[in-house]
Scaffold this motif. Sequence first.
Motif: not given
Length: 201
Positions: A44, A70-75, A78, A81
Motif C-alpha cells: 500500500d 486494494t483494501r476492502t476495509y480500514l483498520g 486490513s 488481508n
Amino acid sequence: MTFDSSNDTVAILYDIENAPFEMLDYTLGIARRFQPCRIIVVTDWDKVPEDQKRWERLRRRPGFTFRPVTRTYLGKNSLDNALYDSALVLYKDGVRRYFIITTDSDFVKIAEALNSGDKSYIIGVGTKQASETLRSAYDEFFCYPPEKPEKKTRKAKTEKSADKQEKTAKGKTAKNAKGEAKGEAKAAPVAKTGKGTKAAK
C-alpha cells in the motif's frame, strides 16, 4: 524447486506497516540476483505519505514493477488481508516465487496459501524478533539488519598474545644465558706469565 530461472516472475509482498523502507531496499538488493526475471513489488504505497518522494524514486528503478493493493476495509489487519488477496491473485496467475517482508506471524497464513496447491518457493525477510513459526513457513529466511562478520576473533587474539609472550620469554632466556657466560669468563683466574723460578741448586 530453484529460484534462479530467468523465465519466472518474482513477487515481493511488503508489509509496509511493520517493516521500514530500508528493509525493502535490502530485499530488492537480494532480488536483483534473480534478474532478468520480472519482479513485482506489492504493498500500500499511500500508507506512508511522508515517504512519497522515496517511493517515487524507487518506482523509477528499471526492472521492477510496483503494484498497489486494494483494501476492502480500514483498520487492524486490513493490509494483511489486502496482501493475502493479492498473493492469491498472483498465485492463480502462475507466480510461484515470492519474497515476504515482515516480522508479523500473521503472514504465516499467506505462506500456507501459497503452498496450498503447487508448491511455491518463498523467501522471508524480517528482523531477529521473527518467530520460529514464521521462519519455518519459508524456504529461506534473511535477517535484517544482516550481522557483520567479526574482524578478529578472541581466539586469534589469544593465540597472537601467547606467541608474543613466548618470543619475549625466549629472548630474555637467551640474554640471561649470555650474561651468565660473560660473568663466568670475567670471574675465572688468569694465569700470570713471566720468568719462571730459579731452579734449585
